[in-house]
Scaffold this motif. Structure first.
Motif, PDB file in Angstrom:
ATOM      1  N   PHE A 533      14.041  17.439  55.402  1.00 24.29           N
ATOM      2  CA  PHE A 533      14.929  17.650  54.092  1.00 24.29           C
ATOM      3  C   PHE A 533      14.326  16.865  53.122  1.00 24.29           C
ATOM      4  O   PHE A 533      14.034  15.885  52.993  1.00 24.29           O
ATOM      5  CB  PHE A 533      16.326  16.840  54.463  1.00 24.29           C
ATOM      6  N   ILE A 534      14.375  17.761  51.758  1.00 23.99           N
ATOM      7  CA  ILE A 534      14.030  17.113  50.423  1.00 23.99           C
ATOM      8  C   ILE A 534      15.331  17.428  49.594  1.00 23.99           C
ATOM      9  O   ILE A 534      15.685  18.259  49.426  1.00 23.99           O
ATOM     10  CB  ILE A 534      12.986  17.785  49.603  1.00 23.99           C
ATOM     11  N   PHE A 535      16.185  16.426  49.384  1.00 24.03           N
ATOM     12  CA  PHE A 535      17.313  16.596  48.485  1.00 24.03           C
ATOM     13  C   PHE A 535      16.965  15.759  47.031  1.00 24.03           C
ATOM     14  O   PHE A 535      16.570  14.644  47.149  1.00 24.03           O
ATOM     15  CB  PHE A 535      18.516  15.587  48.940  1.00 24.03           C
ATOM     16  N   THR A 536      17.184  16.537  46.104  1.00 24.57           N
ATOM     17  CA  THR A 536      17.063  15.906  44.787  1.00 24.57           C
ATOM     18  C   THR A 536      18.235  16.019  43.771  1.00 24.57           C
ATOM     19  O   THR A 536      18.864  17.087  43.662  1.00 24.57           O
ATOM     20  CB  THR A 536      15.747  16.914  43.992  1.00 24.57           C
ATOM     21  N   MET A 537      18.621  14.832  43.331  1.00 26.56           N
ATOM     22  CA  MET A 537      19.565  14.563  42.678  1.00 26.56           C
ATOM     23  C   MET A 537      19.102  14.265  41.151  1.00 26.56           C
ATOM     24  O   MET A 537      18.861  13.088  40.987  1.00 26.56           O
ATOM     25  CB  MET A 537      20.653  13.675  43.124  1.00 26.56           C
ATOM     26  N   ASN A 538      19.111  15.242  40.184  1.00 23.64           N
ATOM     27  CA  ASN A 538      18.714  15.074  38.841  1.00 23.64           C
ATOM     28  C   ASN A 538      20.064  14.342  38.070  1.00 23.64           C
ATOM     29  O   ASN A 538      20.824  14.963  37.289  1.00 23.64           O
ATOM     30  CB  ASN A 538      18.425  16.194  38.197  1.00 23.64           C
ATOM     31  N   ALA A 539      20.419  13.082  38.342  1.00 20.31           N
ATOM     32  CA  ALA A 539      21.578  12.654  38.120  1.00 20.31           C
ATOM     33  C   ALA A 539      21.954  12.394  36.566  1.00 20.31           C
ATOM     34  O   ALA A 539      23.143  12.226  36.122  1.00 20.31           O
ATOM     35  CB  ALA A 539      21.744  11.079  38.736  1.00 20.31           C
ATOM     36  N   GLU A 595      19.132   0.499  39.568  1.00 26.84           N
ATOM     37  CA  GLU A 595      18.165   1.188  40.913  1.00 26.84           C
ATOM     38  C   GLU A 595      18.313   2.691  40.915  1.00 26.84           C
ATOM     39  O   GLU A 595      18.089   3.223  41.920  1.00 26.84           O
ATOM     40  CB  GLU A 595      19.274   0.783  41.947  1.00 26.84           C
ATOM     41  N   ASP A 596      18.931   3.388  39.734  1.00 27.65           N
ATOM     42  CA  ASP A 596      19.161   4.815  39.765  1.00 27.65           C
ATOM     43  C   ASP A 596      18.082   5.620  39.758  1.00 27.65           C
ATOM     44  O   ASP A 596      18.012   6.834  39.121  1.00 27.65           O
ATOM     45  CB  ASP A 596      20.245   4.871  38.579  1.00 27.65           C
ATOM     46  N   LYS A 597      16.759   5.255  39.804  1.00 28.30           N
ATOM     47  CA  LYS A 597      15.478   6.258  39.937  1.00 28.30           C
ATOM     48  C   LYS A 597      14.874   5.514  40.928  1.00 28.30           C
ATOM     49  O   LYS A 597      14.018   4.653  41.037  1.00 28.30           O
ATOM     50  CB  LYS A 597      14.744   5.653  38.642  1.00 28.30           C
ATOM     51  N   ALA A 598      15.280   6.295  42.241  1.00 25.94           N
ATOM     52  CA  ALA A 598      15.049   5.754  43.512  1.00 25.94           C
ATOM     53  C   ALA A 598      14.534   6.922  44.705  1.00 25.94           C
ATOM     54  O   ALA A 598      15.019   7.962  44.359  1.00 25.94           O
ATOM     55  CB  ALA A 598      15.905   4.738  44.105  1.00 25.94           C
ATOM     56  N   ILE A 599      13.562   6.603  45.575  1.00 25.90           N
ATOM     57  CA  ILE A 599      13.540   7.532  46.707  1.00 25.90           C
ATOM     58  C   ILE A 599      13.866   6.785  47.775  1.00 25.90           C
ATOM     59  O   ILE A 599      13.321   5.758  48.102  1.00 25.90           O
ATOM     60  CB  ILE A 599      11.884   7.851  46.651  1.00 25.90           C
ATOM     61  N   ILE A 600      14.709   7.683  48.772  1.00 26.04           N
ATOM     62  CA  ILE A 600      15.281   6.884  49.794  1.00 26.04           C
ATOM     63  C   ILE A 600      14.704   7.897  50.905  1.00 26.04           C
ATOM     64  O   ILE A 600      14.818   9.178  50.881  1.00 26.04           O
ATOM     65  CB  ILE A 600      16.836   6.971  49.926  1.00 26.04           C
ATOM     66  N   SER A 601      14.063   7.401  52.197  1.00 25.42           N
ATOM     67  CA  SER A 601      13.561   7.922  53.477  1.00 25.42           C
ATOM     68  C   SER A 601      14.570   7.733  54.465  1.00 25.42           C
ATOM     69  O   SER A 601      14.937   6.582  54.664  1.00 25.42           O
ATOM     70  CB  SER A 601      12.276   7.816  53.543  1.00 25.42           C
ATOM     71  N   LEU A 602      15.069   8.809  55.308  1.00 28.69           N
ATOM     72  CA  LEU A 602      15.743   8.555  56.403  1.00 28.69           C
ATOM     73  C   LEU A 602      15.281   9.342  57.747  1.00 28.69           C
ATOM     74  O   LEU A 602      14.378  10.329  57.292  1.00 28.69           O
ATOM     75  CB  LEU A 602      17.231   9.322  56.095  1.00 28.69           C
ATOM     76  N   VAL A 603      15.359   8.629  58.566  1.00 33.44           N
ATOM     77  CA  VAL A 603      14.892   8.886  59.745  1.00 33.44           C
ATOM     78  C   VAL A 603      16.039   9.137  60.766  1.00 33.44           C
ATOM     79  O   VAL A 603      16.735   8.307  61.038  1.00 33.44           O
ATOM     80  CB  VAL A 603      13.863   8.137  60.630  1.00 33.44           C
ATOM     81  N   PHE A 604      16.138  10.293  61.514  1.00 34.99           N
ATOM     82  CA  PHE A 604      17.361  10.602  62.516  1.00 34.99           C
ATOM     83  C   PHE A 604      16.950  10.425  63.907  1.00 34.99           C
ATOM     84  O   PHE A 604      15.773  10.679  64.391  1.00 34.99           O
ATOM     85  CB  PHE A 604      17.891  12.017  62.209  1.00 34.99           C
ATOM     86  N   GLU A 605      18.013  10.277  64.852  1.00 31.49           N
ATOM     87  CA  GLU A 605      17.623  10.270  66.152  1.00 31.49           C
ATOM     88  C   GLU A 605      17.192  11.583  66.766  1.00 31.49           C
ATOM     89  O   GLU A 605      16.466  11.368  67.728  1.00 31.49           O
ATOM     90  CB  GLU A 605      18.704   9.588  67.020  1.00 31.49           C
ATOM     91  N   PHE A 615      17.353  10.399  40.769  1.00 28.40           N
ATOM     92  CA  PHE A 615      16.382  10.271  39.474  1.00 28.40           C
ATOM     93  C   PHE A 615      17.421  10.182  38.291  1.00 28.40           C
ATOM     94  O   PHE A 615      18.299  11.202  38.045  1.00 28.40           O
ATOM     95  CB  PHE A 615      15.459  11.091  39.298  1.00 28.40           C
ATOM     96  N   ALA A 616      17.433   9.334  37.496  1.00 26.65           N
ATOM     97  CA  ALA A 616      18.190   9.146  36.316  1.00 26.65           C
ATOM     98  C   ALA A 616      17.250   9.428  35.033  1.00 26.65           C
ATOM     99  O   ALA A 616      17.828   9.315  34.171  1.00 26.65           O
ATOM    100  CB  ALA A 616      18.969   7.910  36.220  1.00 26.65           C
ATOM    101  N   ASN A 617      16.145   9.885  35.315  1.00 29.60           N
ATOM    102  CA  ASN A 617      15.209   9.938  34.050  1.00 29.60           C
ATOM    103  C   ASN A 617      14.702  11.439  34.040  1.00 29.60           C
ATOM    104  O   ASN A 617      13.524  11.516  33.452  1.00 29.60           O
ATOM    105  CB  ASN A 617      14.249   8.907  34.321  1.00 29.60           C
ATOM    106  N   GLY A 618      15.488  12.432  34.497  1.00 28.37           N
ATOM    107  CA  GLY A 618      15.044  13.783  34.437  1.00 28.37           C
ATOM    108  C   GLY A 618      15.676  14.510  33.203  1.00 28.37           C
ATOM    109  O   GLY A 618      16.511  13.849  32.552  1.00 28.37           O
ATOM    110  N   GLY A 619      15.115  15.701  33.075  1.00 25.56           N
ATOM    111  CA  GLY A 619      15.562  16.708  31.744  1.00 25.56           C
ATOM    112  C   GLY A 619      16.839  17.386  32.346  1.00 25.56           C
ATOM    113  O   GLY A 619      17.079  17.878  33.420  1.00 25.56           O
ATOM    114  N   LYS A 620      17.895  17.752  31.334  1.00 25.03           N
ATOM    115  CA  LYS A 620      19.023  18.305  31.616  1.00 25.03           C
ATOM    116  C   LYS A 620      18.752  19.725  31.995  1.00 25.03           C
ATOM    117  O   LYS A 620      19.765  20.354  32.337  1.00 25.03           O
ATOM    118  CB  LYS A 620      20.029  18.107  30.349  1.00 25.03           C
ATOM    119  N   SER A 621      17.779  20.441  31.544  1.00 21.95           N
ATOM    120  CA  SER A 621      17.406  21.857  31.656  1.00 21.95           C
ATOM    121  C   SER A 621      17.021  22.037  32.986  1.00 21.95           C
ATOM    122  O   SER A 621      17.082  23.410  33.782  1.00 21.95           O
ATOM    123  CB  SER A 621      16.351  22.433  30.759  1.00 21.95           C
TER     124      SER A 621
END
Length: 703
Positions: A533-539, A595-605, A615-621
């Motif tokens: 999974f790659i989830f991107t939140m351009n917050a 902390e609003d510019k971060a990469i979180i990695s998750l590993v599932f069972e 990311f809070a530093n992206g463009g609105k377009s």
């Protein structure tokens, strides 16, 4: 209690019955005896409300830009709804209040003390302690009502830094200007006042000023030249209101070389470089009552500035004006032109169009009635009074009022009581959504027949309010996050286990209920292998000082927002989180960054792995949210919860909805159905608690 409110959308002023404000630490609860209508500021607000959309837009071009940005990111319909909701929100009028302390023992004030504050026109006001000052015994309530206006004038004068014998011009002889004349005279200055109103000029003359009556065609520049003995005036205090730049230009022309100009009023600010360059003039805008104004740490948190370093704060300016009144140096009796009993307050606002109006006083009845002190009022009898999923709403902010309330109503829930801290929001949104009661007392609301509590308050309150509701045998819907600490989560876990009614607990992880996610879930269900999974939140950026970024109040954006994606990934894998790692931008003790510019990695069972890019530093377009899932040589991509695309995905190419759908309505419908029909909670409790704990641990690891 009664309070004066204004509808910004149409300019209507009303005297509304609303719940008394809730007592709050560090604040003083005051029973009002007198308040002053600020003719300039409040007329401006009323005129703005009465203006059409085009006029409103022209007067606030910066807001227009924000609207256009929102249209690009959220679409036209949500933007129009947000604007309409904002304009419908009633605005409390007034900021010159005198009264008796009701509560506030932790603030240094005692019950019964007479105080002045910047409280609104209301029978009971709640004011932070640094915006309250004790009134000397020899200053009457009517005079004290002018203190805040006087502090505005005083702050402007402090910026001018007048010295004995200087000649100072005051342009605009309204309340602030006329008080400034007296204060400047007390400083040993020669004063000249300028205005279009002959009566105001006469008052200024009585206070010792020379005047320029523009209504009689008098030449301000010629008089200023003569007034300054052909040297140019030392300083100009602008307390007038005008849309063009002529007042500032005039001030520059009459000033001497290196003169000072201070703006207190509202005028055009397209300054001419030549005006200021040749004379080396200084120009400064004065901020309201003085240092501390609009500083959350000073006003809301009650942290004073040390006197040796900041001699005059807004509080100390209040006290200085009171001392000048006590000594007889400052006289405001001559400024009172109208008096109204508070119940006739709406008619007082009709006087704003009277050019002779200066000091308009509202006088409050000297009583302590139950109605005035009540924290709960009845709004309507239209709402059902009994039934399953009868809801108490805690909080009526933007999301709660615009999303949660309509969704619960559409889902068939009964809207019983809305509870807010100040009472204004509970009154407004309670009426709008046909709640039975509006209140500022959560404890009292729990005694009603309502069986469900919906929590949409500030994040630091969620856990305590959730626990209180569980112990009161209510079902609970908590808008994320559930809690801000592991200890709080564990306490809620224990409370749920011992619930006498089998409390249904739900957290507002609405994205898992989106039709797009439901489609993804069905497509993944036939592929049992591990997924990527790659989830991107351009917050988007919000100020570091915003309450959501505060660890104590909001928990930070990982706990408050990124938790959505942690839950969503947990939902799509249908497998517990085995471990995580996280890194933020500028991940160094020497870098002061959120902390609003971060990469979180998750590993599932089940072997799946995922990466959340918050990311809070992206463009609105760029899309605000993008979800990508890699599995079995195929890819699913979801953009902004509007379009789901399949790449090399057998039997699937795309799924679209006409508008963005993040599953809010579906989420709430599922919860209401659970409560009404005693079903299993839509989100398993173990997943709710797991996601809450992991979100907190991730946020802690980034600090």
């Amino acid at each position: 209690m009664k309070q004066v409110l204004q509808n910004i959308s149409n300019g209507e002023t009303i005297l509304a019955d609303i719940p008394r404000p809730l007592s709050k630490k560090g604040n003083v609860l005051v029973r009002t005896t007198s308040s002053l209508v600020s003719v300039g500021t409040e007329r401006m607000l009323v005129d703005f409300g009465k203006a059409g959309w085009i006029e409103k837009a022209r007067s606030q071009p910066d807001k227009v830009k924000m609207v256009l940005d929102k249209v690009r990111t959220d679409g036209l319909a949500p933007t129009v709804e947000a604007i309409r909701s904002k304009l419908e929100q009633p605005l409390p009028l007034g900021y010159c209040n005198v009264g008796l302390v009701e509560e506030g023992s932790d603030t240094g004030f005692s019950k019964g003390q007479r105080v002045v504050s910047n409280g609104n026109h209301a029978e009971i006001v709640r004011v932070p302690k640094n915006l309250v000052a004790k009134i000397p015994d020899d200053v009457d309530d009517e005079s004290a009502s002018f203190v805040v206006i006087g502090a505005i004038a005083l702050q402007g004068i402090r910026l001018i830094k007048p010295t004995l014998g200087e000649c100072v011009v005051v342009t605009g002889l309204g309340l602030i200007g006329l008080m400034a004349v007296q204060l400047l005279k007390a400083n040993g200055c020669r004063v000249m006042g300028i205005d279009f109103d002959s009566k105001k000029c006469e008052l200024a003359s009585k206070f010792g000023a020379e005047t320029v009556d523009l209504s009689k065609g008098e030449d301000a520049l010629a008089k200023a030249k003569n007034f300054s003995r052909n040297k140019g005036v030392d300083a100009v205090l602008i307390t007038a209101s005008a849309k063009d730049n002529s007042i500032v230009h005039q001030a520059a022309e009459m000033s001497r070389k290196r003169g000072r100009i201070v703006l207190v009023g509202v005028v055009g600010l397209e300054l001419s470089r030549a005006d200021f360059y040749e004379k080396e003039l200084s120009f400064q805008v004065s901020c309201s009552y003085g240092p501390g104004r609009y500083d959350k740490n000073f006003e809301e948190n009650g942290n004073d500035y040390p006197l040796p370093f900041v001699r005059w704060t807004e509080t100390r300016n209040f006290e200085a004006i009171l001392d000048l009144m006590s000594s007889g140096i400052l006289d405001v009796k001559a400024l009172i032109t109208h008096r109204f009993v508070f119940n006739d307050a709406v008619n007082a606002y009709a006087v704003l169009n009277d050019k002779s109006a200066l000091g308009i006083l509202l006088q409050y009845a000297d009583d302590d009635s139950n109605n005035k002190m009540s924290q709960t009022i009845t709004l309507t009898n239209n709402a059902q009074q009994t039934g399953d999923a009868s809801c108490i709403f805690l909080g009526a902010g933007n999301y709660s009022s615009r999303v949660l309330m309509p969704a619960f109503k559409s889902a068939g829930a009964t809207l019983h009581t809305v509870v807010t801290s100040s009472g204004i929001n509970s009154y407004h949104h309670g009426l709008k959504n046909q709640f039975k009661l509006a209140s500022t007392d959560f404890a009292e609301s729990l005694l009603t027949e309502a069986d469900t509590v919906v929590i949409g308050t500030q994040h630091n309150l969620h856990a305590e309010q959730c626990l209180t509701a569980i112990k009161a045998n209510k079902h609970v819907f908590v808008e994320k996050p559930l809690a801000l600490s592991i200890e709080e989560v564990e306490t809620i876990e224990e409370a749920i286990k011992t619930s006498k009614i089998g409390t249904k607990l739900m957290v507002g992880f609405n994205r898992r209920f989106s039709p797009h996610i439901q489609k993804i879930k069905s497509l993944l269900s036939v592929k049992p292998m591990p997924k990527t999974f790659i989830f991107t939140m351009n917050a988007g950026a919000i100020p570091k000082e915003h309450w959501t970024q505060d660890r104590e109040l909001g928990g930070g954006r990982i706990i408050g927002e990124a938790c959505h994606y942690i839950d969503l990934m947990r939902h799509l894998t249908d497998s517990p989180i085995k471990k995580f790692s996280a890194i933020r931008m500028g991940d160094s003790d020497s870098v002061d960054i959120c902390e609003d510019k971060a990469i979180i990695s998750l590993v599932f069972e089940d072997g799946s792995i995922g990466s959340i890019h918050y990311f809070a530093n992206g463009g609105k377009s760029f899309p605000k949210e993008r979800i990508e899932i890699f599995c079995d040589e195929g890819v699913l991509q979801l953009d902004n919860f509007k379009k789901l695309s399949g790449f090399n995905w057998d039997g699937f190419s795309s799924f679209k909805t006409r508008s963005q759908n993040k599953g809010q309505s579906e989420c709430i419908s599922a919860f209401v159905d659970t409560v009404k029909n005693s079903k299993e909670a839509p989100i398993p409790l173990e997943e709710i608690f797991e996601v809450a704990k992991v979100s907190i641990e991730i946020a802690d690891s980034l600090r």
